[in-house]
Design a protein around this motif. Structure first.
Motif, short mmCIF file in Angstrom:
data_model
loop_
_atom_site.label_atom_id
_atom_site.label_comp_id
_atom_site.label_asym_id
_atom_site.label_seq_id
_atom_site.Cartn_x
_atom_site.Cartn_y
_atom_site.Cartn_z
N TRP A 161 40.90 48.55 40.10
CA TRP A 161 41.36 48.67 38.68
C TRP A 161 43.02 48.22 38.96
CZ3 TRP A 161 39.36 47.62 34.34
CH2 TRP A 161 40.23 47.57 33.20
N ALA A 162 43.60 48.79 39.86
CA ALA A 162 45.13 48.68 39.83
C ALA A 162 45.18 47.23 40.14
CB ALA A 162 45.53 49.39 40.95
N ALA A 163 44.52 46.45 41.12
CA ALA A 163 44.66 45.06 41.10
C ALA A 163 44.54 44.33 39.87
CB ALA A 163 44.02 44.68 42.24
N HIS A 164 43.54 44.54 39.18
CA HIS A 164 43.23 43.95 37.94
C HIS A 164 44.44 44.25 36.96
CE1 HIS A 164 41.11 41.99 34.59
NE2 HIS A 164 40.96 43.16 34.01
N ALA A 165 44.92 45.48 37.04
CA ALA A 165 45.98 46.03 35.83
C ALA A 165 46.98 45.09 36.06
CB ALA A 165 46.18 47.49 36.10
N ALA A 166 47.58 44.83 37.33
CA ALA A 166 48.75 43.92 37.86
C ALA A 166 48.55 42.41 37.30
CB ALA A 166 49.09 44.09 39.20
N TRP A 208 42.56 30.80 44.49
CA TRP A 208 42.29 31.37 43.32
C TRP A 208 42.41 32.94 43.13
CZ3 TRP A 208 43.49 28.41 39.54
CH2 TRP A 208 43.51 26.88 39.89
N THR A 209 42.80 33.41 44.16
CA THR A 209 42.72 35.08 44.21
C THR A 209 44.22 35.69 43.99
OG1 THR A 209 40.97 35.06 45.74
CG2 THR A 209 42.10 37.18 45.69
N SER A 210 44.22 36.62 42.99
CA SER A 210 45.65 36.99 42.84
C SER A 210 46.33 37.67 43.67
CB SER A 210 45.41 37.77 41.46
OG SER A 210 44.76 39.04 41.66
N PRO A 211 47.45 38.20 43.87
CA PRO A 211 48.17 38.80 44.99
C PRO A 211 47.61 40.28 45.02
CG PRO A 211 49.75 37.83 43.54
CD PRO A 211 48.31 37.41 42.69
N GLY A 212 47.19 40.91 43.97
CA GLY A 212 46.65 42.18 44.16
C GLY A 212 45.28 42.31 44.85
N PHE A 213 44.53 41.28 44.50
CA PHE A 213 43.26 41.28 45.23
C PHE A 213 43.18 40.71 46.54
CE2 PHE A 213 41.35 42.11 40.84
CZ PHE A 213 40.33 43.08 41.13
N ARG A 214 44.28 39.97 46.75
CA ARG A 214 44.28 39.44 48.27
C ARG A 214 44.87 40.62 48.88
NH1 ARG A 214 48.45 34.09 47.92
NH2 ARG A 214 46.96 32.66 46.68
N PHE A 256 36.37 35.75 42.04
CA PHE A 256 37.42 36.28 42.99
C PHE A 256 38.22 37.38 42.61
CE2 PHE A 256 36.25 32.24 45.25
CZ PHE A 256 35.92 32.69 46.49
N ASN A 257 38.50 37.39 41.34
CA ASN A 257 39.48 38.48 40.88
C ASN A 257 38.62 39.62 40.14
OD1 ASN A 257 42.09 36.93 41.46
ND2 ASN A 257 40.90 35.68 40.40
N GLY A 258 37.36 39.67 40.52
CA GLY A 258 36.61 40.47 39.70
C GLY A 258 36.46 40.61 38.43
N VAL A 259 36.75 39.26 37.84
CA VAL A 259 36.35 39.13 36.23
C VAL A 259 34.90 38.67 36.06
CG1 VAL A 259 37.10 37.77 34.54
CG2 VAL A 259 38.97 38.61 35.87
N PRO A 260 34.10 39.24 35.16
CA PRO A 260 32.63 38.86 35.14
C PRO A 260 33.11 37.57 34.05
CG PRO A 260 33.08 40.88 33.73
CD PRO A 260 34.56 40.56 34.77
N MET A 264 45.28 33.20 34.24
CA MET A 264 44.23 33.35 33.28
C MET A 264 42.92 33.87 33.76
SD MET A 264 44.80 30.42 30.29
CE MET A 264 43.66 31.22 29.22
N VAL A 265 42.54 33.29 35.07
CA VAL A 265 41.31 33.77 35.70
C VAL A 265 41.42 35.00 36.23
CG1 VAL A 265 40.47 31.33 36.11
CG2 VAL A 265 41.96 32.50 37.88
N ALA A 266 42.80 35.48 36.64
CA ALA A 266 42.96 36.79 37.18
C ALA A 266 43.24 37.90 36.10
CB ALA A 266 44.04 36.66 38.47
N GLY A 267 43.89 37.31 35.01
CA GLY A 267 44.20 38.49 34.05
C GLY A 267 43.19 38.76 32.83
#
Length: 569
Positions: free
Chosen positions: A341-346, A306-312, A477-481, A450-453
């Motif tokens: 923030w860059a990982a989240h933006a991706a 469940w972790t996006s590529p950027g956060f991985r 896991f993707n920094g989404v509160p 969705m859970v990452a973006g």
């Protein structure tokens, strides 16, 4: 099939994990929602931790269903057929169970979950689509949660009783049985019959001696819902007809309840370890079933899945062992804000591109994005966000807001289908002030986007009906509160303004939740997002530091291993 593939899993005694649904991958639609996804994450963590589990589920060749939604929001269901030949290996055994006086033959397929760390676990998919069976019996393992009560009980006979026989036929040595929800409770009856037969004095025929205590020592049970409809119940007339000579009906009534065969009661009476899936759910379960000891093991999400590529990439660079030890993410504050923030933006861009491709809705990179996705049914209250459209427009006028939603309603859930139509009307009414999209065909791949973006994850259940919930755990896991009603896991996970925001308090009444949600968005969430990027990143890191560290299936499986699997029989 190469026999060595199966042999690798027969050398070690195993925990047999029974679940009606297990989400293996999006291309295998053998899951309907949270229960199946959790089961899949359970098996993925077992592979990562090299825990000796074997999963047992149904092949569900027609899947749950493929969702189609028209422009008015009307849901139509289509079979989501898949071919086991393309994803799994046929196993060299067939067994039979007696249903309604006839033998129903069962084969199985082997799906192997491979860890990207080390280790693997087998999953058996039981299948009655065999030439030995009648056309009707070939369809028993076809549709997940389909058909009437008779069809469902037939499926549960195949899963529970057939699953025990299949494990024995294939040569598995099982030390414990773990029932993921009451659908598998009939496996306990199979164990009652198998454990001991004895010659009774004065009788020529062999008679069964039912050793309930011995079965209880072998079995653990996880109950997942405080919603009454979620506990399977069958008329005893049906049970007696279908089960035939499998068991003593007087004993079955004693174990399964006097009025009807309640599969939860059967599991409670035949499992020595019982747990709910959050602290609050365990408390609620003890109230629902007084006299039973119900432990609490809070759910989790599988870290890597469940972790996006950027956060991985971030975690791999800064915390090389995070996939095995998610607690390493507690040091997320050492990672520069710019990288987070860059990982989240991706992740946001990947989600927005998908929304545009699927719905032709253009979303802005600069606008706060709120996501809601889960099974569409009444107690989830997906329409709470739209309880005052004028207020929502005013909020968006001051701080722009866009919304993405998704979810399926069970084919027989009339209210759930109606809610999808209502949501589509609200989405149309809010244009162009609040851009919004409803994505059809919710599945694992869509959930990952969705859970990452999302900028924040919304959950609005009617307390106390949310047993746990896991989507917010995946988002963490993707920094989404999360912005969520205080129910289920969020009672444990919410640190106000640190990991997200609670909607109301334990004392607030449900009708006030809509107004409280608007107040939080207007006065806290949106101003922080737009006016204090550093402050927002602190909340993102707080979700990782506290919730990703705690609410993962590695921690959950370690708890099961020590509390349920290694306990004395």
């Amino acid at each position: 099939m190469n026999p060595a593939v199966l042999d690798d899993f027969l050398r070690t005694p195993r925990i047999a994990y029974f679940s009606m649904e297990i989400a293996l991958e999006s291309a295998i639609p053998t899951y309907s929602g949270g229960l199946g996804v959790l089961a899949g994450d359970t098996m993925r963590s077992a592979a990562d931790l090299e825990l000796p589990l074997v999963g047992v589920t149904l092949a569900s060749r027609a899947g749950y269903f493929r969702q189609e939604i028209d422009s008015e929001g009307r849901q139509t269901e289509h079979a989501a057929r898949w071919n086991p030949d393309e994803h799994a290996l046929p196993l060299p055994a067939k067994i039979a169970v007696n249903i309604d006086g006839r033998d129903v033959w069962i084969a199985s397929w082997l799906y192997v979950i491979e860890s990207q760390i080390d280790g693997s676990v087998p999953v058996l998919l039981l299948d009655t689509d065999l030439p030995e069976n009648s056309a009707e019996d070939r369809r028993i393992t076809d549709a997940l949660y389909g058909g009437d009560a008779e069809y469902r009980l037939q499926q549960e006979i195949v899963l529970g009783m057939g699953g025990v026989r299949m494990l024995r036929a294939l040569g598995f040595r099982v030390e414990r049985y773990h029932l993921n929800e009451g659908h598998a409770a009939l496996l306990c009856l199979a164990l009652l019959r198998r454990i001991r037969w004895t010659e009774r004095p004065g009788q020529h025929a062999r008679s069964p001696l039912y050793n309930v205590d011995e079965v209880r020592g072998l079995c653990a049970f996880t109950t997942h819902t405080p919603v009454e409809a979620g506990h399977d119940k069958f008329p005893y007339e049906l049970a007696e007809r279908l089960l035939g000579g499998w068991t003593d009906m007087a004993l079955l009534r004693e174990l399964g309840g006097e009025q009807h065969l309640n599969m939860t009661m059967l599991a409670l009476n035949l499992c020595g370890y019982v747990n709910g899936v959050a602290r609050s759910h365990a408390e609620q379960s003890r109230r629902m079933f007084p006299g039973y000891r119900v432990h609490a093991v809070s759910n989790g999400a599988h870290p890597l899945t469940w972790t996006s590529p950027g956060f991985r990439d971030i975690y791999d660079r800064h915390f090389p062992h995070w996939c095995h030890e998610p607690e390493a993410l507690g040091h997320i504050d050492t990672v520069p804000d710019e990288a987070v923030w860059a990982a989240h933006a991706a992740a946001r861009r990947a989600l927005f591109d998908f929304v545009h491709e699927r719905c032709k809705v253009a979303l802005s990179d600069d606008v706060f994005t709120l996501c809601f996705a889960r099974r569409m049914t009444g107690y989830k209250r997906p329409d709470l966000l739209f309880s005052d459209l004028e207020r929502l427009r005013c909020i968006a006028a001051a701080h722009p807001l866009q919304i993405i939603m998704a979810g399926k309603a069970h084919p027989h859930d009339v209210e759930g289908k109606r809610l999808i139509e209502i949501l589509h009307r609200h989405i149309a009414d809010l244009q162009p002030h609040v851009p919004a999209a409803y994505l059809p065909g919710y599945d694992m791949d869509m959930a990952k986007l969705m859970v990452a973006g999302a900028d924040a994850w919304l959950n609005t259940p009617l307390p106390p009906l949310e047993a746990s919930g896991t989507s917010g755990m995946k988002a963490a896991f993707n920094g989404v509160p999360s912005i969520s009603v205080l129910d289920g896991w969020w009672i444990e996970g919410c640190i106000e303004g640190v990991t997200g925001w609670g909607i109301g308090s334990m004392q607030d009444t449900a009708p006030s939740h809509g107004a409280i949600l608007y107040e939080k968005l207007e006065r806290q969430v949106l101003p922080l997002f737009y006016n204090d990027r550093s402050g927002w990143l602190k909340v993102m890191k707080g979700a990782i530091r506290h919730n990703a560290v705690m609410f993962n299936t590695h921690r959950m499986m370690r708890r099961y291993a020590t509390d349920a699997y290694l306990r004395r029989a």
